[in-house]
Design a protein around this motif. Sequence first.
Motif, PDB file in Angstrom:
ATOM      1  N   GLN A 109       6.923  11.650   2.199  1.00 30.63           N
ATOM      2  CA  GLN A 109       7.247   9.828   2.050  1.00 30.63           C
ATOM      3  C   GLN A 109       6.582   9.346   3.060  1.00 30.63           C
ATOM      4  O   GLN A 109       6.149   8.341   2.309  1.00 30.63           O
ATOM      5  CB  GLN A 109       8.818   9.707   2.108  1.00 30.63           C
ATOM      6  N   SER A 110       6.373   9.850   4.251  1.00 38.32           N
ATOM      7  CA  SER A 110       5.817   9.030   5.406  1.00 38.32           C
ATOM      8  C   SER A 110       3.692   8.414   5.120  1.00 38.32           C
ATOM      9  O   SER A 110       3.490   7.235   5.265  1.00 38.32           O
ATOM     10  CB  SER A 110       6.210   9.646   6.392  1.00 38.32           C
ATOM     11  N   ARG A 112       2.847   8.883   2.156  1.00 43.11           N
ATOM     12  CA  ARG A 112       2.839   7.828   1.054  1.00 43.11           C
ATOM     13  C   ARG A 112       3.705   6.585   1.213  1.00 43.11           C
ATOM     14  O   ARG A 112       2.720   4.980   0.961  1.00 43.11           O
ATOM     15  CB  ARG A 112       3.407   7.948  -0.424  1.00 43.11           C
ATOM     16  N   LEU A 113       3.873   6.488   2.187  1.00 42.50           N
ATOM     17  CA  LEU A 113       4.064   4.895   2.563  1.00 42.50           C
ATOM     18  C   LEU A 113       2.917   4.259   3.961  1.00 42.50           C
ATOM     19  O   LEU A 113       2.605   2.781   3.621  1.00 42.50           O
ATOM     20  CB  LEU A 113       5.631   5.047   3.749  1.00 42.50           C
ATOM     21  N   LEU A 117       2.065   0.415   3.354  1.00 45.89           N
ATOM     22  CA  LEU A 117       2.254  -0.419   5.201  1.00 45.89           C
ATOM     23  C   LEU A 117       0.997  -0.696   5.238  1.00 45.89           C
ATOM     24  O   LEU A 117       1.474  -2.171   5.523  1.00 45.89           O
ATOM     25  CB  LEU A 117       2.960   0.086   6.120  1.00 45.89           C
ATOM     26  N   VAL A 130       8.177   0.689  10.108  1.00 49.45           N
ATOM     27  CA  VAL A 130       9.773   1.950   9.420  1.00 49.45           C
ATOM     28  C   VAL A 130       9.848   2.654  10.004  1.00 49.45           C
ATOM     29  O   VAL A 130       8.637   3.541  10.524  1.00 49.45           O
ATOM     30  CB  VAL A 130       8.406   1.949   7.430  1.00 49.45           C
ATOM     31  N   ASN A 132       9.884   6.341  11.441  1.00 51.82           N
ATOM     32  CA  ASN A 132       9.966   7.859  11.315  1.00 51.82           C
ATOM     33  C   ASN A 132      10.131   8.714  12.831  1.00 51.82           C
ATOM     34  O   ASN A 132      10.226   9.453  12.786  1.00 51.82           O
ATOM     35  CB  ASN A 132       8.502   8.064  10.965  1.00 51.82           C
ATOM     36  N   GLN A 196      14.157   4.392   6.045  1.00 49.35           N
ATOM     37  CA  GLN A 196      13.608   4.414   5.556  1.00 49.35           C
ATOM     38  C   GLN A 196      13.485   3.648   4.354  1.00 49.35           C
ATOM     39  O   GLN A 196      12.982   2.031   3.916  1.00 49.35           O
ATOM     40  CB  GLN A 196      13.085   5.135   4.982  1.00 49.35           C
ATOM     41  N   VAL A 200      12.003  -0.599   3.608  1.00 49.00           N
ATOM     42  CA  VAL A 200      10.659  -0.252   2.517  1.00 49.00           C
ATOM     43  C   VAL A 200      12.076  -2.179   1.888  1.00 49.00           C
ATOM     44  O   VAL A 200      11.238  -2.780   1.256  1.00 49.00           O
ATOM     45  CB  VAL A 200      10.990   0.379   1.438  1.00 49.00           C
ATOM     46  N   PHE A 249      14.546   6.520  -2.456  1.00 47.28           N
ATOM     47  CA  PHE A 249      13.030   5.888  -1.831  1.00 47.28           C
ATOM     48  C   PHE A 249      11.658   6.065  -2.926  1.00 47.28           C
ATOM     49  O   PHE A 249      10.801   5.194  -2.701  1.00 47.28           O
ATOM     50  CB  PHE A 249      12.474   7.387  -1.166  1.00 47.28           C
ATOM     51  N   ILE A 253       9.480   1.949  -2.930  1.00 44.32           N
ATOM     52  CA  ILE A 253       8.210   2.335  -2.973  1.00 44.32           C
ATOM     53  C   ILE A 253       7.598   1.666  -3.732  1.00 44.32           C
ATOM     54  O   ILE A 253       6.811   0.561  -3.839  1.00 44.32           O
ATOM     55  CB  ILE A 253       7.436   3.758  -2.497  1.00 44.32           C
ATOM     56  N   ASP A 257       5.809  -2.159  -3.814  1.00 45.62           N
ATOM     57  CA  ASP A 257       4.386  -2.465  -4.725  1.00 45.62           C
ATOM     58  C   ASP A 257       4.081  -2.868  -5.907  1.00 45.62           C
ATOM     59  O   ASP A 257       2.965  -3.953  -5.446  1.00 45.62           O
ATOM     60  CB  ASP A 257       4.093  -0.581  -5.239  1.00 45.62           C
TER      61      ASP A 257
END
Length: 409
Positions: A109-110, A112-113, A117, A130, A132, A196, A200, A249, A253, A257
Motif C-alpha cells: 500500500q505504501s 502504491r501510495l 502522494l 500519511v 506509515n 492511512q 487518503v 484502501f 486510492i 486518483d
Amino acid sequence: MKEPHTIIIARGDTIRHFTLKPWMGIAAGTFVIGLATCYLLATSYLVFRDDLLHGSVARQARLQQAYEDRIASLRTQLDRVTSRQMLDQKLMEGKISELVERQKTLSDQSNRLAPVLERAGKNLPGELRVDNNLPSLADSEESEGFYGIDPIITGPTTSSRKIVPTPSKPAKLGIDKAELLFDRVDRSLGMLETDQVKQVQALSNKAYESADRINGALANAGVKSPISQEQTGTGGPLILASATPTTDFDTSIADLDAALLQLEQAKTLANSVPIANPAPGMPVSSPFGTRRDPLLGLLAFHSGMDFRAMSGSSVLATAKGTVTAADYNGGYGNMVDIDHGNGLSTRYGHMSQILVAVGQQVNIGDVIGKAGSTGRSTGPHLHYEVRKGGSAVNPASYLSIGRQIAAEL
C-alpha cells in the motif's frame, strides 16, 4: 566345698572314670541350648520361608507398580505440556504469518501510495503526510521478558533499552506476554491501516474541494469545463464494483486518483483562462467601460483596462495560449493577441517592445513584451483587454477570479 562329680564306666576288666568339673557342665548346657536354638530357627525358617518370600515379592511388586504409576503420570504430564507447547507454537506461527502478510500488505500500500502522494503534492498546497510508522513496542511494559518479535513485523525501533529474557518466570507467563505483544502489534497495524485510509480520504476531500472552488469561480465568469458541458448531472461517492473483494484502501486510492484528475483538469482549464495579472504590482489607471477620452475629452467606450506601468517593465501572459498577432496595430501601437481557447483571447497594447512571434505557444506568466507608450497613448502604460467570442469583456472580473483561486493554483 562340694566335691566334683565323678562318672565311672566299667567294661569288663576295664574301668574308667571322669570327673565332671563345673565349667564342663556349663559348656555342655550352653552347647545343648545353642543346638536347640539353631534347630528351632531352622525349623521356623523352613516353616515361614514361603511366607517371607511371598511378602518380599509383594513389596517389590508394590514398589514397582508405584514407580510405574509415577512414571506414567509424569509421561502424561510431559505429553500434555508438549502438546500445549506445540499448540502454542502453531498459534504463534499462525499469528506471525498473519502479521507478516499484513506488513507486506502495508508495504504494498505504501508503494502504491507514494506516486499518488507525489502527484497530490504537486496539486495540493500545504504539507501532505500519511503516517506509515508503527509505535515503538520495545519501550512498552508488555515487551518485558519477550524478545522474539522480528523488526520486519513490528517495524524499526528507536529504543536504546536492551530487552533480556527473565528465566525465573514461568513459560506460560512468557507465552501470555507474547500473545499480548502480538495483539498489540495487530492493533497497531489495524490502526495504521485505518489512519492511512482516513488520511487518503482527507486528501481526496481536499482535492475535490479545491477543484470545486476553481470550477465554481470559473463558472461565475461564464467559463465551464468541457466535460461538464458534455455530461448530464450525475455523481456520487466512489464505491468500486469488482468480482474480487476490494479493501477500503483500494477504494480510497481510486477516489483520490479521481479527485486529483478532476483537480488537474480544473487547473488546466484555469491556466487557459486569463485570470493572472499582466502587470503585477502596477496600479490601474483607467478601468473598463465608458470614460472620457484622454486625448479628445469626449465620452468613449474603453474596451480594456490600463495599468500604469513604467516604460520597459515586463508584460506577462495572463494564461496559456497561442500568439495570433504580434505587430504594430494603429492606435494599439505594438500589440500582441493571444488565443486561449474556449472563445477567450487577450490583447496587450502600447508596448515598447514585442518579445513573441505569431504561432508561438506561451504559458501563464511568460514575458511577451515590454510596457511603453506606442500608438494612441498619453504616456507609458499597458492597455489590457479580455475578449470572449470576439467581444471585449471586463478584465476585472477575471482578475478577481484569479485572486480568489490563486492559492489553489
